[in-house]
Design an enzyme around this catalytic site. Structure first.
Site, PDB file in Angstrom:
ATOM      1  N   SER A   1     -13.358 -25.807  -3.373  1.00 61.27           N
ATOM      2  CA  SER A   1     -14.205 -24.853  -2.652  1.00 61.27           C
ATOM      3  C   SER A   1     -13.487 -24.119  -1.524  1.00 61.27           C
ATOM      4  CB  SER A   1     -15.419 -25.589  -2.085  1.00 61.27           C
ATOM      5  OG  SER A   1     -14.999 -26.573  -1.165  1.00 61.27           O
TER       6      SER A   1
ATOM      7  N   TYR B   1      -7.864 -19.519  -4.776  1.00 63.81           N
ATOM      8  CA  TYR B   1      -9.287 -19.912  -4.875  1.00 63.81           C
ATOM      9  C   TYR B   1     -10.136 -18.695  -5.270  1.00 63.81           C
ATOM     10  CZ  TYR B   1     -13.958 -20.978  -2.952  1.00 63.81           C
ATOM     11  OH  TYR B   1     -15.315 -21.135  -2.762  1.00 63.81           O
TER      12      TYR B   1
HETATM   13  P1  NAI Z   1     -17.674 -28.973  -1.503  1.00 63.06           P
HETATM   14  O1  NAI Z   1     -16.182 -28.969  -1.535  1.00 63.06           O
HETATM   15  O2  NAI Z   1     -18.366 -29.665  -0.387  1.00 63.06           O
HETATM   16  O3  NAI Z   1     -18.242 -29.524  -2.880  1.00 63.06           O
HETATM   17  C1  NAI Z   1     -17.600 -29.328  -4.108  1.00 63.06           C
HETATM   18  C2  NAI Z   1     -17.722 -30.594  -4.921  1.00 63.06           C
HETATM   19  O4  NAI Z   1     -17.015 -30.404  -6.148  1.00 63.06           O
HETATM   20  C3  NAI Z   1     -17.114 -31.815  -4.218  1.00 63.06           C
HETATM   21  O5  NAI Z   1     -18.072 -32.852  -4.067  1.00 63.06           O
HETATM   22  C4  NAI Z   1     -15.970 -32.244  -5.126  1.00 63.06           C
HETATM   23  O6  NAI Z   1     -15.800 -33.649  -5.227  1.00 63.06           O
HETATM   24  C5  NAI Z   1     -16.371 -31.628  -6.458  1.00 63.06           C
HETATM   25  N1  NAI Z   1     -15.195 -31.412  -7.313  1.00 63.06           N
HETATM   26  C6  NAI Z   1     -13.979 -30.929  -6.952  1.00 63.06           C
HETATM   27  N2  NAI Z   1     -13.138 -30.968  -7.989  1.00 63.06           N
HETATM   28  C7  NAI Z   1     -13.833 -31.485  -9.029  1.00 63.06           C
HETATM   29  C8  NAI Z   1     -13.494 -31.782 -10.364  1.00 63.06           C
HETATM   30  N3  NAI Z   1     -12.252 -31.563 -10.860  1.00 63.06           N
HETATM   31  N4  NAI Z   1     -14.439 -32.302 -11.159  1.00 63.06           N
HETATM   32  C9  NAI Z   1     -15.693 -32.541 -10.691  1.00 63.06           C
HETATM   33  N5  NAI Z   1     -16.069 -32.285  -9.427  1.00 63.06           N
HETATM   34  C10 NAI Z   1     -15.140 -31.767  -8.600  1.00 63.06           C
HETATM   35  O7  NAI Z   1     -18.113 -27.425  -1.537  1.00 63.06           O
HETATM   36  P2  NAI Z   1     -19.513 -26.779  -1.161  1.00 63.06           P
HETATM   37  O8  NAI Z   1     -19.393 -26.151   0.169  1.00 63.06           O
HETATM   38  O9  NAI Z   1     -20.596 -27.708  -1.418  1.00 63.06           O
HETATM   39  O10 NAI Z   1     -19.574 -25.585  -2.224  1.00 63.06           O
HETATM   40  C11 NAI Z   1     -20.170 -25.750  -3.488  1.00 63.06           C
HETATM   41  C12 NAI Z   1     -19.763 -24.592  -4.375  1.00 63.06           C
HETATM   42  O11 NAI Z   1     -20.148 -23.365  -3.774  1.00 63.06           O
HETATM   43  C13 NAI Z   1     -18.252 -24.503  -4.618  1.00 63.06           C
HETATM   44  O12 NAI Z   1     -18.045 -24.093  -5.962  1.00 63.06           O
HETATM   45  C14 NAI Z   1     -17.804 -23.409  -3.670  1.00 63.06           C
HETATM   46  O13 NAI Z   1     -16.664 -22.743  -4.171  1.00 63.06           O
HETATM   47  C15 NAI Z   1     -19.025 -22.522  -3.639  1.00 63.06           C
HETATM   48  N6  NAI Z   1     -19.128 -21.787  -2.385  1.00 63.06           N
HETATM   49  C16 NAI Z   1     -19.563 -22.433  -1.250  1.00 63.06           C
HETATM   50  C17 NAI Z   1     -19.717 -21.745  -0.069  1.00 63.06           C
HETATM   51  C18 NAI Z   1     -20.282 -22.397   1.151  1.00 63.06           C
HETATM   52  O14 NAI Z   1     -20.552 -21.682   2.114  1.00 63.06           O
HETATM   53  N7  NAI Z   1     -20.486 -23.698   1.174  1.00 63.06           N
HETATM   54  C19 NAI Z   1     -19.329 -20.317   0.032  1.00 63.06           C
HETATM   55  C20 NAI Z   1     -18.876 -19.740  -1.222  1.00 63.06           C
HETATM   56  C21 NAI Z   1     -18.798 -20.466  -2.368  1.00 63.06           C
HETATM   57  C1  15L Z   2     -16.214 -20.356   0.676  1.00 60.48           C
HETATM   58  O1  15L Z   2     -15.995 -19.952  -0.454  1.00 60.48           O
HETATM   59  C2  15L Z   2     -16.058 -21.789   1.015  1.00 60.48           C
HETATM   60  O2  15L Z   2     -16.426 -22.630  -0.057  1.00 60.48           O
HETATM   61  C3  15L Z   2     -16.830 -22.206   2.259  1.00 60.48           C
HETATM   62  O3  15L Z   2     -16.320 -23.458   2.699  1.00 60.48           O
HETATM   63  C4  15L Z   2     -16.764 -21.182   3.396  1.00 60.48           C
HETATM   64  O4  15L Z   2     -15.533 -21.186   3.974  1.00 60.48           O
HETATM   65  C5  15L Z   2     -17.134 -19.787   2.853  1.00 60.48           C
HETATM   66  O5  15L Z   2     -16.463 -19.454   1.647  1.00 60.48           O
HETATM   67  C6  15L Z   2     -16.847 -18.660   3.860  1.00 60.48           C
HETATM   68  O6  15L Z   2     -16.170 -17.701   3.511  1.00 60.48           O
HETATM   69  O7  15L Z   2     -17.341 -18.766   4.995  1.00 60.48           O
END
Ligand code: NAI
Ligand code: 15L
Length: 265
Positions: A74, A135
């Site tokens: 992420s 990413y």
């Molecule tokens: P996070 O990093 O907290 O959660 C991602 C989860 O995916 C983790 O629990 C990790 O163990 C799991 N993961 C990683 N590699 C893996 C694999 N090979 N197989 C299975 N699971 C795997 O990220 P978050 O913040 O919860 O984001 C969730 C999704 O939303 C991600 O795809 C991220 O790219 C996307 N995203 C999140 C944003 C945010 O503001 N939190 C912003 C933009 C996108």
């Molecule tokens: C993302 O894509 C990341 O998953 C999150 O951790 C934040 O950094 C977010 O973008 C952002 O741009 O603020």
């Protein structure tokens, strides 16, 4: 109500939020991650699975009638983990969906697919991608997989270019990119309730005064974000120095991700 909704990345930040706030969408939540998921509530099934494991992902998707795909790397990282989770993982997920009745998918893409656009540019769904790192490139790939499976097979996906989904914006850039968890939940509800979803690109941001993004092409989904980051501005002004106007965090939509180099393996 769906019978079984799969949430990938369920041990992560947004996954834990989705686990707590989406039970009303399905009789059973199937929760998956490569990491620890704790213990299952009566309405939950827990499946530890690496998204890079094709057979594992096939079994994971079998029997599900909806998927919220949050799993994967992420933030910026080296190529191998990004390739395994976000490239192979997306292909594995879409092949599994094709084999198992094409459950509707909400795909967590990211603003880092368009991160090198300037903050002075307003984007809609037709804007060219400008990824700001490996990413971001992997999210562009994920969007392309979703688009191709829609055009070729009719697979429906809500591609959500999430800005910054967290309880509060952490800096001034996030006044534009902030997506409240409640607005994200409302968006997921709309994606599963819409009579026809198609494969729209939706910018995942709340109704922020500072917005850069135009979601008019996805209005048919009925999603109307209700929160606005403006209520956090005075507090941010009081707590944080304004970044220099020529700093990456002030210039580019992807903020500091644009200044990151390629990570060594
Ligand atoms: P996070 O990093 O907290 O959660 C991602 C989860 O995916 C983790 O629990 C990790 O163990 C799991 N993961 C990683 N590699 C893996 C694999 N090979 N197989 C299975 N699971 C795997 O990220 P978050 O913040 O919860 O984001 C969730 C999704 O939303 C991600 O795809 C991220 O790219 C996307 N995203 C999140 C944003 C945010 O503001 N939190 C912003 C933009 C996108
Ligand atoms: C993302 O894509 C990341 O998953 C999150 O951790 C934040 O950094 C977010 O973008 C952002 O741009 O603020």
């Amino acid at each position: 109500m769906m019978k079984r909704l799969l949430i990938t990345g369920a041990a992560g930040g947004l996954g834990q939020m989705a686990r707590a706030r989406l039970p009303h969408l399905a009789e059973t939540l199937r929760l998956s991650d490569i990491g620890d998921l704790g213990s299952a509530a009566p309405h939950e099934e827990l499946v530890q699975c690496d998204l890079g494991d094709k057979a594992g992902v096939d079994a994971l998707v079998a029997g599900c009638d909806g998927i919220v795909h949050l799993g994967g790397i992420s933030v910026e990282d080296s190529w191998t983990p990004i390739r395994t989770a976000n490239i192979d993982g997306m292909f594995n997920l879409y092949e599994a969906a094709r084999a198992h009745g094409q459950p509707r998918i909400v795909f967590a893409s990211s603003n880092h697919a368009i991160g090198f656009h300037r903050q002075t540019t307003h984007l809609d769904a037709s804007a060219p991608t400008r990824p700001d790192g490996l990413y971001g490139v992997s999210k562009v790939f994920g969007e392309a997989i979703a688009s191709m499976y829609h055009d070729k097979f009719g697979q429906e996906t809500a591609i959500v270019r999430i800005g910054s989904c967290r309880p509060e914006p952490a800096d001034h850039r996030m006044l534009a990119t902030w997506l409240s968890p409640a607005d994200f939940v409302r968006l997921i509800e709309c994606a599963f309730r819409a009579p026809v979803l198609g494969c729209p690109i939706i910018y995942g941001a709340s109704d922020n005064d500072a917005a850069w993004w135009d979601n008019s092409a996805a209005r048919y989904l009925g999603w109307r974000p209700r929160d606005n980051s403006e209520k956090f501005r005075a507090d941010l002004d009081a707590r944080l120095d304004r970044p220099a106007p020529d700093a990456p965090v002030s210039r580019y939509q992807g903020g500091v991700f644009t200044a990151d180099s390629i990570h060594e393996e």
